[in-house]
Design an enzyme around this catalytic site. Sequence first.
Site: not given
Length: 405
Positions: A207-210, A278
Site C-alpha cells: 500500500g501507500n501513505r495516501s 495514489a
Amino acid sequence: MFVVVGVTGGIAAYKTVHLVRRLIGEGHEVHVVPTEDALRFVGKPTWEAISRNPVTTSVHEDVATVRHVSLGQRADLVIVAPATANTLAKMASGLADDLLGTTLLATTAPVVVAPAMHTEMWRHPATQQNMRVLRSRGVHVVGPADGPLTGGDSGPGRMSEPDEIADAALAVVAAAVSGRAQDLAGLRVVVSAGGTREPLDPVRFLGNRSSGRQGVALAVAAADRGAEVTLVAAHIDGEVLGGLSDRVRVVSVGTALEMRDAVTDAASVADVVVMAAAVADYRPAEVAELKLTKETQGDRVTLELVENPDIVAGLAAGRSPGQTIVAFAAETSTGEELLQRARRKRERKDVDLLVVNEVGWTRGFECADNEVVVIDRSGDVAAQASGSKREVADAVWDAVVAARL
Ligand code: CTP
C-alpha cells in the site's frame, strides 16, 4: 421567481412538461417560450395549460407589451430545455430571429441549458466549440446524459431528466443569491482518492501513505460549486470521509484494477475526471491463497510484481469531446527538476492538467496542508496554491474551469 423556459425542437420537449409542472408546483411564475419547431413536438395548448400563461413564439405577437425584451428583462432564471444543436449555435452567435433568441439576448439572469441531440451532433467540433463559447459567457450546462436515443442508437446526447435540470437551475439561482460561485453547476465530476492496496495474501498488502484528504477536499469543493460528484474512494478512513455521502456518491474500491473499473464506469458520463488517488504502479504477480508463513518462505522472500494499467492515461486516450482529465503527481524532486518531471509526465499521460506536489516523509501526506503547482497543456504553470487542502482544491477547480473555456 420569474422563470422563462425556452423549449426548442427536439423530441425531449415532452419531458420539459414535467420540468414546467415542477417549477409551477414550487410556486414559481413560469413563461414558456417555444421555438416554432418545438411546437411540432408539444403544442401551444399544453404549454399554456401547464404554465397558466400565454405562449408566443414570434416577436410580432403581443407587441404592445414589448414582449421580445420584457420576458428576458423580468426573468430571474432562463432555462432552455431541450437545447438543440441549432439553438446552441444560435446562442453562441447571439442570433435573435425569434422570441427565444431576443429573450436570451435581453436577459442578465442566469441561463441554464440542457442539450439534447444525437451523439454525432454533440461530438461535432462545431457543437463543442459553441459549448465552450457559451460556458465562457457563464451559461450553465446540464448534461447531456448517456443512454438510448430516439433512433435506437445509444450514447451521450439524451436530455437530462427534468428533476436534475430543475435541481441544477435552482442551485444556480440560490448560489447567485448567496454570492457563492456555482461555476461547476450542471457538470458531472469524478474524483478518485485514497491509496489502493494490492493483496499479497489474505492478510497482507502493498500500500501507500495516501490518506485521501486532498481527494475528499476536491470532491466537497466540487459539490459546493454545484457539480454532481462521484468519489471513487480507495481505503479512506471514515473520519476523513465524514458525512460526505449525502452530498457525493461514494464508490469504494480496494485494488488498482477495481479502481480502474469504477473510475472508467463513472467517467463514461463525466465532464471532468480528477485522479487524485495514489494508485499502485505494480501489484503482486500472484496472490497467495493462504497466508505466507516463515515456515514456507524461509529467511529471504522475493516478490514478483506486474505493472498495473495506467488508469488516467487510459482515460485520456479515450476521452470524449469536451471532457477534462486531471492527474496528480507526487514527486520527491524539487525546484526546476520537479517542474521538468511534471511537464514530461503531463505529456506522457496526455492529461489536460497535472497537479504536482512535492512529497517526503514529512510533507504532503496525512497532513492538513498542501502546496501544489498546476501544469497545463502548454507546459505553463496554470496555478500555484498553498494552504489548506480545501484551498488547494478550490485552486485546482479554478484551473479546471479556466482550462475548459
Ligand atoms: N495513476 C493512474 N494509474 C496508475 C498509476 C497512477 O491513473 N496505475 C495516476 C494517479 O492517480 C495520478 C497520476 O497517475 O493522477 C500520477 O501517477 P504517478 O505514479 O506519479 O505516475 P507514473 O507514470 O507512475 O510515474 P512515476 O514513474 O513517477 O511513478
